[in-house]
Write a protein that holds these residues in place. Structure first.
Motif, short mmCIF file in Angstrom:
data_model
loop_
_atom_site.label_atom_id
_atom_site.label_comp_id
_atom_site.label_asym_id
_atom_site.label_seq_id
_atom_site.Cartn_x
_atom_site.Cartn_y
_atom_site.Cartn_z
N MET A 289 0.85 -1.21 0.00
CA MET A 289 0.00 0.00 0.00
C MET A 289 0.88 1.25 0.00
O MET A 289 1.84 1.35 0.77
CB MET A 289 -0.89 0.00 1.25
CG MET A 289 -1.95 1.08 1.25
SD MET A 289 -2.86 1.07 2.83
CE MET A 289 -2.29 2.61 3.54
N ALA A 290 0.53 2.16 -0.88
CA ALA A 290 1.33 3.39 -0.97
C ALA A 290 1.21 4.19 0.32
O ALA A 290 0.13 4.23 0.93
CB ALA A 290 0.87 4.24 -2.15
N LEU A 291 2.31 4.81 0.68
CA LEU A 291 2.33 5.59 1.91
C LEU A 291 1.69 6.95 1.63
O LEU A 291 2.04 7.62 0.66
CB LEU A 291 3.79 5.74 2.35
CG LEU A 291 4.04 6.23 3.75
CD1 LEU A 291 3.48 5.23 4.77
CD2 LEU A 291 5.54 6.41 3.97
N LYS A 292 0.77 7.32 2.50
CA LYS A 292 0.04 8.58 2.29
C LYS A 292 0.37 9.57 3.41
O LYS A 292 0.77 9.18 4.50
CB LYS A 292 -1.47 8.32 2.29
CG LYS A 292 -1.96 7.44 1.15
CD LYS A 292 -2.17 8.26 -0.11
CE LYS A 292 -2.75 7.40 -1.25
NZ LYS A 292 -2.90 8.16 -2.50
N SER B 12 8.76 7.93 -0.36
CA SER B 12 9.59 7.33 0.70
C SER B 12 9.33 8.09 1.98
O SER B 12 8.94 9.27 1.96
CB SER B 12 11.07 7.45 0.32
OG SER B 12 11.86 7.38 1.50
N GLU B 13 9.51 7.40 3.09
CA GLU B 13 9.31 8.05 4.37
C GLU B 13 10.53 8.90 4.73
O GLU B 13 10.50 9.66 5.67
CB GLU B 13 9.19 6.94 5.42
CG GLU B 13 8.04 7.13 6.37
CD GLU B 13 7.96 5.94 7.31
OE1 GLU B 13 8.03 4.80 6.86
OE2 GLU B 13 7.86 6.20 8.52
N GLU B 14 11.61 8.67 3.97
CA GLU B 14 12.87 9.30 4.34
C GLU B 14 12.92 10.77 3.94
O GLU B 14 12.73 11.12 2.78
CB GLU B 14 14.03 8.56 3.66
CG GLU B 14 15.09 8.17 4.64
CD GLU B 14 16.07 7.22 3.99
OE1 GLU B 14 15.93 6.00 4.23
OE2 GLU B 14 16.92 7.70 3.23
N GLU B 15 13.22 11.60 4.92
CA GLU B 15 13.36 13.02 4.65
C GLU B 15 14.73 13.33 4.10
O GLU B 15 15.72 12.69 4.46
CB GLU B 15 13.25 13.80 5.96
CG GLU B 15 11.86 13.89 6.49
CD GLU B 15 11.89 14.66 7.80
OE1 GLU B 15 11.17 14.26 8.71
OE2 GLU B 15 12.67 15.63 7.88
N LEU B 16 14.78 14.34 3.26
CA LEU B 16 16.07 14.82 2.80
C LEU B 16 16.18 16.27 3.24
O LEU B 16 15.53 17.14 2.66
CB LEU B 16 16.16 14.68 1.28
CG LEU B 16 17.60 14.68 0.79
CD1 LEU B 16 18.23 13.30 0.97
CD2 LEU B 16 17.64 15.08 -0.69
N VAL C 249 3.20 18.19 6.45
CA VAL C 249 2.29 17.05 6.30
C VAL C 249 2.36 16.13 7.51
O VAL C 249 3.31 16.18 8.29
CB VAL C 249 2.62 16.21 5.02
CG1 VAL C 249 2.56 17.07 3.77
CG2 VAL C 249 3.99 15.54 5.17
N GLU C 250 1.35 15.29 7.65
CA GLU C 250 1.43 14.20 8.63
C GLU C 250 1.31 12.89 7.87
O GLU C 250 0.39 12.72 7.06
CB GLU C 250 0.27 14.17 9.62
CG GLU C 250 -0.31 15.41 10.13
CD GLU C 250 -1.49 15.11 11.07
OE1 GLU C 250 -2.62 14.95 10.58
OE2 GLU C 250 -1.23 15.03 12.29
N ILE C 251 2.18 11.96 8.18
CA ILE C 251 2.11 10.66 7.53
C ILE C 251 0.92 9.88 8.10
O ILE C 251 0.68 9.90 9.32
CB ILE C 251 3.42 9.88 7.75
CG1 ILE C 251 4.57 10.62 7.06
CG2 ILE C 251 3.30 8.46 7.19
CD1 ILE C 251 5.93 10.03 7.32
N ILE C 252 0.19 9.21 7.24
CA ILE C 252 -0.94 8.39 7.69
C ILE C 252 -0.44 6.95 7.72
O ILE C 252 -0.03 6.39 6.71
CB ILE C 252 -2.13 8.52 6.73
CG1 ILE C 252 -2.56 9.98 6.65
CG2 ILE C 252 -3.29 7.63 7.19
CD1 ILE C 252 -3.52 10.27 5.51
N ARG C 253 -0.46 6.36 8.92
CA ARG C 253 0.09 5.02 9.07
C ARG C 253 -0.95 4.17 9.81
O ARG C 253 -1.24 4.46 10.96
CB ARG C 253 1.38 5.09 9.87
CG ARG C 253 2.40 4.05 9.50
CD ARG C 253 3.52 4.03 10.52
NE ARG C 253 4.11 5.34 10.77
CZ ARG C 253 5.20 5.78 10.14
NH1 ARG C 253 5.80 5.03 9.27
NH2 ARG C 253 5.68 6.97 10.43
#
Lengths: 542, 542
Positions: A1-4, A31-35, A56-60
């Motif tokens: 499932m794509a990360l939203k 990707s969850e990884e921040e740059l 943003v807030e990641i929906i997990r």
């Protein structure tokens, strides 16, 4: 499932590679990884590119997590490892996710010891006790659901929702939004000392030794890690901890204490972490760290640190303590609820002037220790290369003088020849002494300066919290007694922390300078002894 | 009147700029000044250009003077001032002119003290007593007039008339051509010591101190010079001498003693001779020189040196002694007449092997002290620049640390601030100590090495004399007992001088290395004391 992720605020792309996002929009993350504070993803219009992670807030699994664990830290943080300064910037309530991001690059966290503790990774919001002050209460869209503070009618909120004042819980506390049950044991006293507010001294002071780490393996040798034996003086029982445990502890402390400068851990390092130099450097760093922890009246006594220091090999006990710490209510805004102040409130103008003075001090100290650090590192390099080389060249030249003289082997020459050759060796040894010495008397100063640069990078945020409170109080009408009281609490805590910083600084620098000079004296005495030894060869020969 | 010179030998020009000259031809000189052994002039065919100075004699007021005061010195002389190596190469009999050429570039010789002593400049050949062994007796055209040696029937003369063997008088002595009245007081004994032939020790050893020179003026202040007060221990009476007097003495000694290594005088310098550094350096050089002179059993006792050391301010007495020295008959070849050897003659093969060994020794020593000298001079430079700078940069960085800390003037900080500032000053002082130190312990080694490079440049000529004699003896028939005896005398003297060299070398290097180490020890102790002083500031403050 794509990360939203859910967009918290509008962002208008200004540069190539960025995409615009709109509040409440759902974006897909690549990707969850921040740059460096940016995430990459696709917006609802199908555009792909970068946008600020903090917007943003990641929906997990139906849980939204604020990804904003990067930094509103001051420009002063340049010397501090990115992950540490990021943790510093963390507000209350993001424990779980901060924890996620602070691992992985160094030690492996996912070992048997912690397996099954996934609950710790779930934000408190879903735990049995709902968070009193989760970070999401500060989001405009959800604020209605949180308690409304009494003062909020007359005192506005900060527009910058990411200011340290807001994130630390300082604002919430000031506005009376904090509320928690404070046991007597949790109470932290600020007393009026000779030089102003001070943390009440720890009635049971202790220190803690750190043994040379040992290499441990698990999974039948497939994974290995370094284990540090810690022995606190108040229990005299050794416990074993890994760097990742320190790291976890650090994250707890940072969220727990908004106006306390938690010492930074020694730098992380992705590779070479079993190399001797690195291990030795890290150990020395951890000793400094432990020393600052155990000599801080508030940090030394806090539950999570005590758990860390005293919990033995019983896994169940460890996990219990770990979960308890992660669910601690007295974090951020609630921390201020635990503080008792001296009876007479501080004069706010005096506080302001003291804080201003301290700001100037830290700026100057930070500037100057950069210079000191560069100079002593350069001096160390010179001693290890140039000085050594020069002494050894002289040693070599005495040896070749002896070699020429050895062509004359008459009885009365032989002693001189040997003495000169020995003098050459003595100079070689002196060269080696020079190369060896910086480890003993310059590196420790450098380590100390690093530790203090960490503290100095903490203080802008601490000052920010106090200034935020002060500004709010100035803006409001005179009748707001409770606001004044709460501002007084923040001010007392801040000044106590500043006082503690100065005390510790004077103690540390005095000790380290003495240590440095003693080492230098010993070093020059060692050289003297070597040369006296060489001189003796000439006299023996008479 | 144009300056003329008589050509002594044919010279065929081989390069552009040179002109050919023929024996007995008169050439016109454009200048008396030699350029690296060449003179410029016009030959009888009207060609102008360069020819070797040593191939002509200058005609001056009907007196011919061999201008050959430049050198057949070995390639080893590269470190030695040109005028000194030139003097070394001087044979007997050219005292007057050598004297002329060795002046002018440094001190002025033409002062009142010597006015009217022009007689000294007249070669002995015109004096009341005809020279027993003027250099011209070795010239082919005039040899008929000198006594014919007994050995000359069977032993040929060297074809190279400018070899040191010939010029030193070694050949003439070997061939039995030397003859002079030798008083008992002039006798020089070579005794058989534990390590081979040695100069008999001076029964009345003495030393001589050299005071700081004082600046003197004459001609109502128009000319000034430096005067050195010398006090020999055997008279305890101070005499005053100028550098030019040393220079004059040196020239006498060189012509007097063919196989003795007369220590070189400290370097001449055309400009800046009243500058403090130069004066101090020259004085130290003269102390070394005097030390070598007074510890040499032969040089210390010789008349001209004693005259130099003991003659007071009485001008007449000085002039008398000066003329006596310049007319001394026991120079060059005749020097060997004064030598008494041990009863048992040396084994010539053993002598040859010893000399070979010494040759190897000097070559190696010369090579290696070049390296030592370069190294310690570089080390001195590094200490005076780099080391000083590094310590002072550290000092500066401690001072700016103190400056930052001084922004906190709480009572408990002040002591530390002062102590750190003082530590900065201590490091500055240490930097200064480093810059000061080479003068005390590296420069003296460098001076010693210079002195020994002078000796080492003397020995090829000394060895040459001995080898010349040995070659002659090998060439001749077994019956030539007198030739053997005379070769034994030369060999004894040479080995005695070599032995003296080694003794002195071992003594000097031992002393100097001890001195160096003591100075270094004192230096590091001084640093230690300074740092202890700084350390005390931290402890006083507790």
């Amino acid at each position: 499932m794509a990360l939203k992720a859910k967009v918290l605020y509008d962002f208008h792309s200004e540069n190539q590679g960025e995409i615009s996002i709109t509040e409440n929009e759902l974006v897909t993350l690549f990707s969850e990884e921040e740059l460096e504070g940016w995430l990459e993803g696709e917006n609802s219009r199908g555009e792909t590119g970068l946008f600020p992670a903090s917007y943003v807030e990641i929906i997990r699994d139906h849980i939204t997590t604020n990804t904003n664990n990067n930094s509103f830290s001051s420009p002063k943080t340049r010397a501090v490892p990115a992950t540490q300064s990021a943790q510093r910037g963390l507000g209350a309530g993001s424990g779980g996710s901060s924890f996620n991001t602070s691992q992985g690059s160094d030690d492996d966290w996912d070992d048997d010891w912690d397996e099954g503790s996934a609950a710790a990774d779930v934000p408190r919001g879903l735990g049995s006790s709902p968070p009193l002050y989760p970070v999401t209460t500060s989001l405009p869209g959800r604020r209605g659901s949180s308690q409304q503070a009494k003062g909020s009618a007359t005192v506005g909120r900060n527009l910058n929702r990411f200011s340290t004042f807001v994130k630390s819980g300082g604002e919430a506390f000031l506005l009376g939004e904090a509320s928690a049950f404070v046991r007597d044991g949790d109470r932290i006293c600020v007393v009026m000392g000779k030089h102003g507010p001070e943390w009440q001294e720890d009635p049971y002071p202790f220190t803690c030794t750190i043994d040379d780490p040992t290499k441990q393996t698990k999974f039948k040798g497939m994974k290995s890690y370094m284990s540090y034996g810690l022995t606190p003086t108040h229990t005299s029982v050794q416990v074993n901890r890994r760097y990742k445990h320190f790291d976890w502890l650090y994250a707890r402390l940072v969220e727990r204490f908004p106006v306390i400068s938690v010492p930074h851990l020694p730098e992380k390092q992705a590779t070479g972490r079993f190399e001797e130099d690195f291990i030795s450097k890290r150990r020395k760093g951890l000793i400094w760290w432990m020393n600052h922890m155990s000599s801080h009246p508030v940090l030394a006594r806090c539950d999570v640190f005590q758990h860390f220091l005293t919990c033995g090999a019983d896994e169940k006990a460890w996990k219990q303590g770990k979960r308890k710490a992660e669910r601690d209510e007295l974090v951020g805004a609630n921390f201020f609820l635990t503080i008792s102040t001296p009876a007479v409130p501080l004069d706010l103008q005096e506080v302001e002037s003291k804080i201003e003075g301290f700001k100037t001090f830290t700026r100057k100290m930070d500037e100057n220790i950069v210079v000191v650090n560069a100079t002593i590192n350069e001096f160390a390099r010179k001693q290890m290369a140039g000085f050594k080389k020069e002494y050894q060249k002289v040693g070599q030249s005495f040896r070749i003088l002896a070699q020429a003289f050895e062509l004359d082997q008459q009885a009365y020459s032989v002693g001189l020849n040997k003495a000169i050759a020995y003098t050459g060796e003595a100079y070689d040894a002196v060269g080696d002494y020079f190369a060896e010495q910086p480890r003993h008397d310059l590196d420790p100063i450098s380590d100390l300066l690093d530790l203090y640069r960490g503290h100095l990078s903490n203080f802008p945020d601490i000052i920010h919290v106090q200034k935020g409170a002060l500004t709010k109080v100035k803006d409001c009408s005179k009748q707001e007694t409770e606001l004044h009281d709460r501002c007084n609490i923040i001010s007392c805590a801040t000044l106590a922390e500043i006082q503690h910083f100065h005390r510790t600084r004077v103690r540390d620098f005095r000790l380290q300078m003495q240590q440095h000079l003693r080492q230098q004296i010993g070093f020059f005495q060692k050289i003297t002894a070597k040369l006296e030894d060489a001189l003796q060869r000439y006299e023996d020969d008479r």
